[in-house]
Scaffold this active site. Structure first.
Site, PDB file in Angstrom:
ATOM      1  N   SER A  17      49.067  38.284  41.412  1.00 25.83           N
ATOM      2  CA  SER A  17      48.270  37.078  41.641  1.00 25.83           C
ATOM      3  C   SER A  17      49.139  35.874  41.326  1.00 25.83           C
ATOM      4  O   SER A  17      50.025  35.948  40.465  1.00 25.83           O
ATOM      5  CB  SER A  17      47.050  37.063  40.723  1.00 25.83           C
ATOM      6  N   TYR A  20      43.908  38.025  32.258  1.00 25.01           N
ATOM      7  CA  TYR A  20      44.187  38.489  33.624  1.00 25.01           C
ATOM      8  C   TYR A  20      45.577  38.010  34.063  1.00 25.01           C
ATOM      9  O   TYR A  20      46.358  38.783  34.621  1.00 25.01           O
ATOM     10  CB  TYR A  20      43.082  37.942  34.528  1.00 25.01           C
ATOM     11  N   ALA A  21      45.874  36.737  33.801  1.00 24.49           N
ATOM     12  CA  ALA A  21      47.186  36.196  34.186  1.00 24.49           C
ATOM     13  C   ALA A  21      48.291  36.952  33.456  1.00 24.49           C
ATOM     14  O   ALA A  21      49.347  37.239  34.033  1.00 24.49           O
ATOM     15  CB  ALA A  21      47.256  34.701  33.882  1.00 24.49           C
ATOM     16  N   LYS A  47      48.640  40.240  35.247  1.00 24.60           N
ATOM     17  CA  LYS A  47      49.264  40.083  36.571  1.00 24.60           C
ATOM     18  C   LYS A  47      50.734  39.699  36.446  1.00 24.60           C
ATOM     19  O   LYS A  47      51.562  40.109  37.260  1.00 24.60           O
ATOM     20  CB  LYS A  47      48.487  39.053  37.398  1.00 24.60           C
TER      21      LYS A  47
HETATM   22  N1  LIG Z   1      40.365  37.183  45.807  1.00 22.12           N
HETATM   23  C1  LIG Z   1      41.257  36.427  45.217  1.00 22.12           C
HETATM   24  O1  LIG Z   1      41.147  35.196  45.233  1.00 22.12           O
HETATM   25  C2  LIG Z   1      42.452  37.046  44.531  1.00 22.12           C
HETATM   26  C3  LIG Z   1      43.487  36.193  44.120  1.00 22.12           C
HETATM   27  C4  LIG Z   1      44.593  36.740  43.496  1.00 22.12           C
HETATM   28  C5  LIG Z   1      44.687  38.102  43.308  1.00 22.12           C
HETATM   29  N2  LIG Z   1      43.673  38.903  43.700  1.00 22.12           N
HETATM   30  C6  LIG Z   1      43.840  40.333  43.465  1.00 22.12           C
HETATM   31  O2  LIG Z   1      43.671  41.027  44.691  1.00 22.12           O
HETATM   32  C7  LIG Z   1      43.193  42.338  44.433  1.00 22.12           C
HETATM   33  C8  LIG Z   1      41.961  42.617  45.282  1.00 22.12           C
HETATM   34  O3  LIG Z   1      40.961  41.720  44.916  1.00 22.12           O
HETATM   35  P1  LIG Z   1      39.768  41.309  45.883  1.00 22.12           P
HETATM   36  O4  LIG Z   1      39.695  39.839  45.829  1.00 22.12           O
HETATM   37  O5  LIG Z   1      39.893  42.002  47.176  1.00 22.12           O
HETATM   38  O6  LIG Z   1      38.568  41.848  44.987  1.00 22.12           O
HETATM   39  P2  LIG Z   1      37.303  42.765  45.344  1.00 22.12           P
HETATM   40  O7  LIG Z   1      36.426  42.685  44.139  1.00 22.12           O
HETATM   41  O8  LIG Z   1      36.756  42.408  46.671  1.00 22.12           O
HETATM   42  O9  LIG Z   1      37.966  44.209  45.437  1.00 22.12           O
HETATM   43  C9  LIG Z   1      38.505  44.850  44.312  1.00 22.12           C
HETATM   44  C10 LIG Z   1      38.234  46.319  44.439  1.00 22.12           C
HETATM   45  O10 LIG Z   1      38.830  46.977  43.316  1.00 22.12           O
HETATM   46  C11 LIG Z   1      37.924  47.983  42.901  1.00 22.12           C
HETATM   47  N3  LIG Z   1      38.176  48.309  41.504  1.00 22.12           N
HETATM   48  C12 LIG Z   1      37.978  47.545  40.410  1.00 22.12           C
HETATM   49  N4  LIG Z   1      38.276  48.231  39.292  1.00 22.12           N
HETATM   50  C13 LIG Z   1      38.687  49.468  39.698  1.00 22.12           C
HETATM   51  C14 LIG Z   1      39.136  50.623  39.012  1.00 22.12           C
HETATM   52  N5  LIG Z   1      39.214  50.670  37.677  1.00 22.12           N
HETATM   53  N6  LIG Z   1      39.484  51.709  39.737  1.00 22.12           N
HETATM   54  C15 LIG Z   1      39.399  51.700  41.088  1.00 22.12           C
HETATM   55  N7  LIG Z   1      38.959  50.632  41.791  1.00 22.12           N
HETATM   56  C16 LIG Z   1      38.617  49.526  41.102  1.00 22.12           C
HETATM   57  C17 LIG Z   1      36.558  47.383  43.106  1.00 22.12           C
HETATM   58  O11 LIG Z   1      35.549  48.379  43.144  1.00 22.12           O
HETATM   59  C18 LIG Z   1      36.737  46.649  44.422  1.00 22.12           C
HETATM   60  O12 LIG Z   1      36.411  47.454  45.518  1.00 22.12           O
HETATM   61  C19 LIG Z   1      42.935  42.417  42.928  1.00 22.12           C
HETATM   62  O13 LIG Z   1      44.037  43.027  42.277  1.00 22.12           O
HETATM   63  C20 LIG Z   1      42.831  40.959  42.530  1.00 22.12           C
HETATM   64  O14 LIG Z   1      43.153  40.775  41.178  1.00 22.12           O
HETATM   65  C21 LIG Z   1      42.571  38.411  44.316  1.00 22.12           C
END
Ligand SMILES: NC(=O)c1ccc[n+]([C@@H]2O[C@H](COP(=O)([O-])OP(=O)(O)OC[C@H]3O[C@@H](n4cnc5c(N)ncnc54)[C@H](O)[C@@H]3O)[C@@H](O)[C@H]2O)c1
Length: 250
Positions: free
Chosen positions: A143, A156-157, A160
């Site tokens: 992230s 979280y940061a 990441k």
């Molecule tokens: N959406 C954003 O703005 C953003 C920004 C930076 C980074 N991210 C990162 O991108 C990735 C995807 O995020 P997203 O936005 O698609 O979120 P999301 O919540 O839509 O999807 C995340 C998925 O991870 C699954 N998950 C969570 N904990 C789990 C575990 N212990 N075991 C297995 N599955 C698990 C959830 O069930 C979900 O389906 C993450 O790593 C998130 O930190 C997202």
């Protein structure tokens, strides 16, 4: 067009958002995808969507913070060790915004278990076979919070940022085995994770982005596909922000 024909691929977090977009794009590019997620219904739906579009995808229930669950996922994806995974994509992640001072020890452990130790657990399960095969691609979603910090996302940061350091060190350790290890840093992206945050915060984020909008999951998946394909064969240990220019870190 990225060609991943026949590449055995594991994606975590495939039930939703960026993970779902990644599974769909990789399956459309010809990969044989195993999607692992705690959300069984969402994960099954993702695999069905991929198959309906003509791809190969299998949903497996997975908790990346539980090593036994990761081992079971690995056994399924590799047919009990008969096959070697070509591509690992770590997408699963979780956060809740709150001041660091309010975080309980339990919250701290949960954030680190999912976002930092989770990807390590997954890589550990598949890496020995990749090393033996002298081939493999590992892509982790970190992230921009891990590059430049993020208010209310301190733990979280930290996790990441750990994924970034893990990526770079693992890239050094595995280069001799022709394994590429890279990571993608999304900025604010239009997924259920971001949509769970207050609208005022999302608007503020969009205004801060030079392109004046938040990203789409497919735009993050495109960067993953680059790192998963032979187009990045000479790229390892790198961090790519896909964030509309929000961060321009060195
Ligand atoms: N959406 C954003 O703005 C953003 C920004 C930076 C980074 N991210 C990162 O991108 C990735 C995807 O995020 P997203 O936005 O698609 O979120 P999301 O919540 O839509 O999807 C995340 C998925 O991870 C699954 N998950 C969570 N904990 C789990 C575990 N212990 N075991 C297995 N599955 C698990 C959830 O069930 C979900 O389906 C993450 O790593 C998130 O930190 C997202």
């Amino acid at each position: 067009m990225v060609d991943l024909t026949g590449k055995l691929t594991v994606v975590t977090g495939g039930a939703s958002g960026i993970g779902r977009a990644t599974v769909l794009k990789m399956a459309a590019a010809g990969a044989v995808v195993f999607t692992g997620d705690m959300d069984e219904a969402g994960n099954t739906e993702t695999a069905e969507m991929a198959r309906a579009a003509g791809g190969s995808a299998t949903a497996v229930t997975l908790d990346i913070s539980d090593r036994a669950s990761v081992a079971a996922f690995a056994a399924t994806a590799t047919d009990d060790g008969a096959k070697t995974v070509d591509i690992i994509v770590n997408v699963a992640g979780w956060d809740r915004i709150q001041p660091f001072l309010d975080a309980t020890p339990e919250f701290m452990d949960k954030i680190l278990d999912i976002n930092l130790k989770g990807p390590m657990n997954v890589v550990k399960a598949f890496l020995p076979d990749m090393v033996a095969a002298n081939a493999g691609k590992i892509v982790s979603i970190s992230s921009d919070a891990g590059r430049v910090g993020s208010m209310g996302e301190t733990i979280y940061a930290g996790a990441k940022g750990g994924v970034i350091a893990f990526t770079k060190s693992l890239a050094r350790e595995t280069a001799r085995h022709k394994i590429n290890v890279n990571c993608v840093c999304p900025g604010p992206t239009n997924t259920p994770l971001l949509m769970s945050q207050p609208e005022s915060m999302r608007e503020k984020l969009a205004r801060a982005v030079p392109f004046r909008r938040i990203g789409e999951p497919e735009e993050i998946a495109d960067a993953v596909l680059f790192f998963a394909s032979n187009m990045s064969d000479y790229v390892t240990g790198q961090v790519l922000s896909v964030s509309g220019g929000l961060t321009m870190a060195d």
